[in-house]
Design an enzyme around this catalytic site. Structure first.
Site, short mmCIF file in Angstrom:
data_model
loop_
_atom_site.label_atom_id
_atom_site.label_comp_id
_atom_site.label_asym_id
_atom_site.label_seq_id
_atom_site.Cartn_x
_atom_site.Cartn_y
_atom_site.Cartn_z
N TYR A 32 0.95 -1.22 0.13
CA TYR A 32 0.01 0.04 -0.12
C TYR A 32 0.88 1.29 0.15
O TYR A 32 0.61 2.22 -0.98
CB TYR A 32 -0.82 -0.20 1.15
CG TYR A 32 -2.36 -0.70 0.92
CD1 TYR A 32 -2.38 -1.60 0.14
CD2 TYR A 32 -3.51 -0.11 1.41
CE1 TYR A 32 -3.58 -2.23 -0.22
CE2 TYR A 32 -4.80 -0.65 0.99
CZ TYR A 32 -4.95 -1.57 0.37
OH TYR A 32 -6.00 -2.33 0.12
N GLU A 47 1.83 6.23 -7.29
CA GLU A 47 0.71 7.03 -7.84
C GLU A 47 1.44 8.48 -7.82
O GLU A 47 1.28 9.10 -8.81
CB GLU A 47 -0.33 6.78 -6.93
CG GLU A 47 -1.03 5.59 -7.10
CD GLU A 47 -2.38 5.38 -6.40
OE1 GLU A 47 -2.78 6.18 -5.67
OE2 GLU A 47 -2.68 4.35 -6.01
#
Length: 335
Positions: A246, A253
């Site tokens: 994560y 991103e």
């Protein structure tokens, strides 16, 4: 003994008491008898229980009996109707549960297969072509990734309508974030397709999902129908593999946005001018980084709570098993 009229021997009963023998005779035809036996004079060995005596003209007794009969019929009908309604409700619930289970199974299986294709494609092509594989990652996996990410909006709907026991907010945050990166950062700018960050991002996303969706599938099947070790391993991966992936996904991103900003500044895509008002899309992308940080923090905290809750449940079960073993050992010692 000859009775006044015919009786039904199958429905008639008798019992023996210290005082004598009691008979309950059921008439074959429902009509009043003027006496019990055929002869007019009552035999001496017969006794009359006047507490239970009924005359043909006793209308009050008839009314009470009719009322009691109707109440009993109403009770039986109500009970039967209630049982039928409960049966229909149980059948309806079973049908809904069946459809719900198969729908969730089909959805999770589709997502698992889609992300498995992406993950295997990225890994195998990198092993075969190394950095040259980055050039065609979007060509081979872009359409599948867009399909799977659009399908992910169903997870928010599943949580919202109660198909799954989950808070709708967190699936929505994750789905909106990924779709923003995919459809508003990568997809519109073809110069982004061959960049290594796209391959790394797709591999990270798909690695998370090829663990998550099998866990959901096995949960739908039921852990009681599966090997215990298989379910435990899958559950451990589900609540552990996110710890490195994560944060890595959020960093990728963010890096993807930083990489895309110069391309959008040169091309002016999604940047518009209305008089003195200008919407500068690269600026919005930079502002989104703050939203990414906030949303990522919320998701990480949520996953930490989920992992702690699962660990607490596991410890509780282990304590119960240990206590049961101690009680069994103490019982054997006493014996």
């Amino acid at each position: 003994m000859d009775f006044f009229k015919q009786v039904d021997p199958e429905k008639s009963m008798y019992r023996t008491t210290p005082q004598g023998v009691e008979f309950m005779l059921m008439k074959q035809d429902k009509q009043w008898w003027s006496r019990l036996v055929e002869q007019e004079k009552r035999p001496g060995f017969l006794k009359v229980d006047f507490d239970k005596w009924r005359d043909e003209g006793d209308s009050e007794s008839e009314a009470e009996e009719e009322k009691a009969r109707r109440l009993e019929e109403y009770r039986q009908e109500s009970l039967k109707k209630f049982e039928e309604e409960m049966k229909e409700e149980m059948e309806s619930r079973a049908a809904i549960k069946y459809l719900k289970t198969w729908w969730l199974f089909a959805y999770n299986f589709f997502q698992f297969m889609g992300y498995s294709f992406i993950f295997v494609s990225c890994v195998i092509r990198y092993m075969m072509h190394h950095r040259d594989s980055f050039q065609h990652t979007w060509e081979f996996t872009g359409q599948m990734m867009m399909t799977c990410q659009l399908m992910s909006f169903l997870e928010y709907i599943h949580a919202e309508v109660g198909l799954v026991n989950s808070k709708p907010l967190f699936p929505l945050i994750q789905t909106l974030g990924r779709n923003f990166i995919l459809f508003l950062v990568i997809y519109p700018e073809e110069l982004m397709y061959p960049l290594p960050v796209v391959t790394y991002l797709f591999t990270t996303w798909s690695c998370i999902e090829v663990v998550r969706y099998p866990f959901y599938l096995l949960t739908l099947i039921g852990k009681e129908n599966l090997p215990a070790k298989l379910f435990k391993v899958t559950q451990w991966l589900r609540y552990s593999i996110w710890i490195p992936l994560y944060p890595l996904g959020f960093l990728l991103e963010a890096y993807c946005i930083f990489t895309a900003v110069p391309y959008y500044e040169r091309s002016n895509k999604f940047s518009y001018q209305w008089g003195n008002i200008r919407m500068h899309y690269p600026l919005l992308m930079k502002l989104y980084l703050m939203m990414l940080a906030a949303g990522g923090t919320m998701l990480l905290k949520y996953m930490v709570r989920q992992r702690r809750r699962k660990a607490a449940v596991k410890r509780g079960k282990e304590r119960e098993r240990a206590a049961a073993k101690e009680r069994a050992a103490a019982h054997q010692h006493i014996d």
